[in-house]
Design a protein around this motif. Structure first.
Motif, PDB file in Angstrom:
ATOM      1  N   LEU A 154      65.416  11.534  35.558  1.00 59.77           N
ATOM      2  CA  LEU A 154      64.309  12.522  35.529  1.00 59.77           C
ATOM      3  C   LEU A 154      63.672  12.544  33.676  1.00 59.77           C
ATOM      4  O   LEU A 154      62.775  11.936  33.666  1.00 59.77           O
ATOM      5  N   ALA A 155      64.552  12.005  32.870  1.00 65.11           N
ATOM      6  CA  ALA A 155      64.941  11.803  31.518  1.00 65.11           C
ATOM      7  C   ALA A 155      63.403  10.669  30.894  1.00 65.11           C
ATOM      8  O   ALA A 155      62.987  10.405  30.156  1.00 65.11           O
ATOM      9  N   ALA A 156      64.439   9.502  31.895  1.00 66.67           N
ATOM     10  CA  ALA A 156      64.127   8.362  31.551  1.00 66.67           C
ATOM     11  C   ALA A 156      62.479   8.015  32.363  1.00 66.67           C
ATOM     12  O   ALA A 156      61.706   7.467  31.632  1.00 66.67           O
ATOM     13  N   LEU A 157      62.234   9.145  33.614  1.00 66.00           N
ATOM     14  CA  LEU A 157      60.439   8.963  34.245  1.00 66.00           C
ATOM     15  C   LEU A 157      59.268   9.312  33.516  1.00 66.00           C
ATOM     16  O   LEU A 157      58.539   9.520  33.323  1.00 66.00           O
ATOM     17  N   THR A 158      60.537  11.207  32.835  1.00 58.37           N
ATOM     18  CA  THR A 158      59.041  11.937  32.013  1.00 58.37           C
ATOM     19  C   THR A 158      58.962  11.440  30.395  1.00 58.37           C
ATOM     20  O   THR A 158      58.357  12.155  29.955  1.00 58.37           O
ATOM     21  N   ASP A 159      59.795  10.457  30.089  1.00 60.37           N
ATOM     22  CA  ASP A 159      60.048  10.300  29.065  1.00 60.37           C
ATOM     23  C   ASP A 159      59.390  11.368  27.846  1.00 60.37           C
ATOM     24  O   ASP A 159      60.316  12.180  27.465  1.00 60.37           O
ATOM     25  N   ASP A 160      58.361  11.800  26.893  1.00 61.64           N
ATOM     26  CA  ASP A 160      58.099  13.439  25.795  1.00 61.64           C
ATOM     27  C   ASP A 160      57.895  14.341  26.596  1.00 61.64           C
ATOM     28  O   ASP A 160      57.334  14.214  25.842  1.00 61.64           O
ATOM     29  N   ILE A 161      57.814  14.213  28.500  1.00 61.35           N
ATOM     30  CA  ILE A 161      56.685  15.058  28.470  1.00 61.35           C
ATOM     31  C   ILE A 161      56.932  16.674  28.028  1.00 61.35           C
ATOM     32  O   ILE A 161      55.785  17.542  27.228  1.00 61.35           O
ATOM     33  N   GLU A 162      58.110  16.817  28.077  1.00 64.13           N
ATOM     34  CA  GLU A 162      58.255  18.456  27.050  1.00 64.13           C
ATOM     35  C   GLU A 162      57.835  18.463  26.090  1.00 64.13           C
ATOM     36  O   GLU A 162      56.907  19.590  25.657  1.00 64.13           O
ATOM     37  N   GLN A 163      57.829  17.600  24.873  1.00 69.61           N
ATOM     38  CA  GLN A 163      57.709  17.809  23.419  1.00 69.61           C
ATOM     39  C   GLN A 163      55.996  17.621  23.910  1.00 69.61           C
ATOM     40  O   GLN A 163      55.310  18.439  22.926  1.00 69.61           O
ATOM     41  N   ARG A 164      55.035  16.953  24.672  1.00 66.00           N
ATOM     42  CA  ARG A 164      53.933  16.877  24.255  1.00 66.00           C
ATOM     43  C   ARG A 164      53.488  17.911  25.113  1.00 66.00           C
ATOM     44  O   ARG A 164      52.297  18.406  24.777  1.00 66.00           O
ATOM     45  N   LEU A 165      53.471  18.079  26.120  1.00 66.18           N
ATOM     46  CA  LEU A 165      52.959  19.201  26.983  1.00 66.18           C
ATOM     47  C   LEU A 165      53.505  20.805  25.820  1.00 66.18           C
ATOM     48  O   LEU A 165      52.778  21.689  25.302  1.00 66.18           O
ATOM     49  N   ASP A 166      54.615  20.620  24.857  1.00 70.81           N
ATOM     50  CA  ASP A 166      55.065  21.742  23.137  1.00 70.81           C
ATOM     51  C   ASP A 166      53.518  21.924  22.786  1.00 70.81           C
ATOM     52  O   ASP A 166      53.030  23.288  22.363  1.00 70.81           O
ATOM     53  N   GLU A 167      53.232  21.031  22.284  1.00 73.23           N
ATOM     54  CA  GLU A 167      52.113  20.128  21.295  1.00 73.23           C
ATOM     55  C   GLU A 167      51.123  20.309  21.656  1.00 73.23           C
ATOM     56  O   GLU A 167      49.893  21.700  21.342  1.00 73.23           O
ATOM     57  N   VAL A 168      50.403  20.450  23.100  1.00 73.60           N
ATOM     58  CA  VAL A 168      49.330  20.826  23.870  1.00 73.60           C
ATOM     59  C   VAL A 168      49.192  21.998  23.887  1.00 73.60           C
ATOM     60  O   VAL A 168      48.053  22.949  23.445  1.00 73.60           O
ATOM     61  N   LEU A 169      50.570  23.162  24.206  1.00 74.95           N
ATOM     62  CA  LEU A 169      50.022  24.283  24.474  1.00 74.95           C
ATOM     63  C   LEU A 169      50.219  24.754  23.678  1.00 74.95           C
ATOM     64  O   LEU A 169      49.463  26.205  23.221  1.00 74.95           O
ATOM     65  N   GLN A 170      50.873  24.382  21.792  1.00 78.36           N
ATOM     66  CA  GLN A 170      50.855  25.129  20.750  1.00 78.36           C
ATOM     67  C   GLN A 170      49.414  24.595  20.415  1.00 78.36           C
ATOM     68  O   GLN A 170      48.317  26.003  19.875  1.00 78.36           O
ATOM     69  N   GLU A 171      48.245  24.025  21.065  1.00 76.73           N
ATOM     70  CA  GLU A 171      47.388  23.719  19.885  1.00 76.73           C
ATOM     71  C   GLU A 171      46.756  24.226  20.907  1.00 76.73           C
ATOM     72  O   GLU A 171      44.969  25.033  20.516  1.00 76.73           O
ATOM     73  N   LEU A 172      46.366  24.574  22.155  1.00 74.60           N
ATOM     74  CA  LEU A 172      45.303  25.249  22.981  1.00 74.60           C
ATOM     75  C   LEU A 172      45.844  26.789  22.841  1.00 74.60           C
ATOM     76  O   LEU A 172      44.997  27.495  22.926  1.00 74.60           O
ATOM     77  N   GLN A 173      46.765  27.536  22.565  1.00 72.39           N
ATOM     78  CA  GLN A 173      47.471  28.357  22.049  1.00 72.39           C
ATOM     79  C   GLN A 173      46.871  28.834  20.410  1.00 72.39           C
ATOM     80  O   GLN A 173      45.182  29.835  20.592  1.00 72.39           O
ATOM     81  N   SER A 174      46.741  28.026  19.154  1.00 69.64           N
ATOM     82  CA  SER A 174      45.877  27.563  18.179  1.00 69.64           C
ATOM     83  C   SER A 174      44.397  27.951  18.086  1.00 69.64           C
ATOM     84  O   SER A 174      43.647  28.114  17.653  1.00 69.64           O
ATOM     85  N   ASP A 175      43.438  27.248  19.555  1.00 68.94           N
ATOM     86  CA  ASP A 175      42.201  27.226  19.520  1.00 68.94           C
ATOM     87  C   ASP A 175      41.577  28.454  20.027  1.00 68.94           C
ATOM     88  O   ASP A 175      40.700  29.332  20.844  1.00 68.94           O
ATOM     89  N   GLY A 176      42.611  29.357  20.842  1.00 68.39           N
ATOM     90  CA  GLY A 176      42.737  30.675  21.825  1.00 68.39           C
ATOM     91  C   GLY A 176      41.613  29.988  22.541  1.00 68.39           C
ATOM     92  O   GLY A 176      41.458  30.664  23.931  1.00 68.39           O
ATOM     93  N   ARG A 177      42.231  28.717  23.980  1.00 66.40           N
ATOM     94  CA  ARG A 177      41.743  29.334  24.765  1.00 66.40           C
ATOM     95  C   ARG A 177      43.630  29.184  26.381  1.00 66.40           C
ATOM     96  O   ARG A 177      42.737  28.933  27.357  1.00 66.40           O
ATOM     97  N   VAL A 178      44.105  29.555  25.494  1.00 67.65           N
ATOM     98  CA  VAL A 178      45.377  30.063  26.576  1.00 67.65           C
ATOM     99  C   VAL A 178      45.987  30.590  25.331  1.00 67.65           C
ATOM    100  O   VAL A 178      46.533  30.773  24.169  1.00 67.65           O
ATOM    101  N   ARG A 179      46.421  32.070  26.355  1.00 64.19           N
ATOM    102  CA  ARG A 179      47.916  32.923  25.439  1.00 64.19           C
ATOM    103  C   ARG A 179      49.360  32.745  26.281  1.00 64.19           C
ATOM    104  O   ARG A 179      48.969  32.427  27.458  1.00 64.19           O
ATOM    105  N   TYR A 180      50.095  33.315  26.095  1.00 69.27           N
ATOM    106  CA  TYR A 180      51.490  33.349  27.056  1.00 69.27           C
ATOM    107  C   TYR A 180      51.461  35.299  26.878  1.00 69.27           C
ATOM    108  O   TYR A 180      51.525  35.800  26.201  1.00 69.27           O
ATOM    109  N   SER A 181      51.803  35.485  27.970  1.00 72.71           N
ATOM    110  CA  SER A 181      51.505  36.670  28.502  1.00 72.71           C
ATOM    111  C   SER A 181      53.060  36.904  28.313  1.00 72.71           C
ATOM    112  O   SER A 181      53.874  37.113  29.322  1.00 72.71           O
TER     113      SER A 181
END
Length: 137
Positions: free
Chosen positions: A100-127
């Protein structure tokens, strides 16, 4: 001066207007130029790419058409299957987590970065109350 292999050249393709608009919208969401977006998506999709066996009979693009219809996103079949075979081709044994790690590469890191960016832009929030992310209208 560009190193050998670093020279740039243009590539042209024709896609339906709706597809170009979707790509531009997605590129804007990712704060990328359309060229950068297309280049990134092509590189990401190259793994396991194989041309289709035959065109469907109802294909609207004729052989003489200068603007062929865009192929499906997975033209050669199951890209994941090809990736699994590619990873396992080295002869090593992989348990579920390692594969799974070999197939997904760095998806967790990329997802974390995108979510942080979307939250800082006010487009996504965590409830915390609902235990997940939601678009912030």
């Amino acid at each position: 001066m560009a190193a050998d292999g670093d020279e740039r050249t243009s590539v042209r393709t024709y896609v339906p207007m709706y597809q170009k608009e979707r790509w531009q919208s997605h590129a804007d969401e990712l704060d990328m130029s359309q060229s950068e977006f297309v280049r990134t998506m092509v590189q990401a999709g190259r793994s396991g790419f194989e041309p289709p066996e035959a065109e469907p009979a109802d294909d609207s693009a004729s052989a003489e058409s200068p603007r062929p219809r865009s192929p499906d996103a997975d033209p050669g079949g199951n890209g994941l299957e090809d990736r699994v075979v590619e990873v396992l081709d080295g002869g090593d044994h992989y348990d579920w987590e390692a594969l799974l790690a070999a197939l997904t590469d760095d998806i967790e890191q990329r997802l974390d970065e995108v979510l942080q960016e979307l939250q800082s832009d006010g487009r996504v929030r965590y409830s915390g109350r609902h235990g997940g992310y939601v678009l912030d209208e």
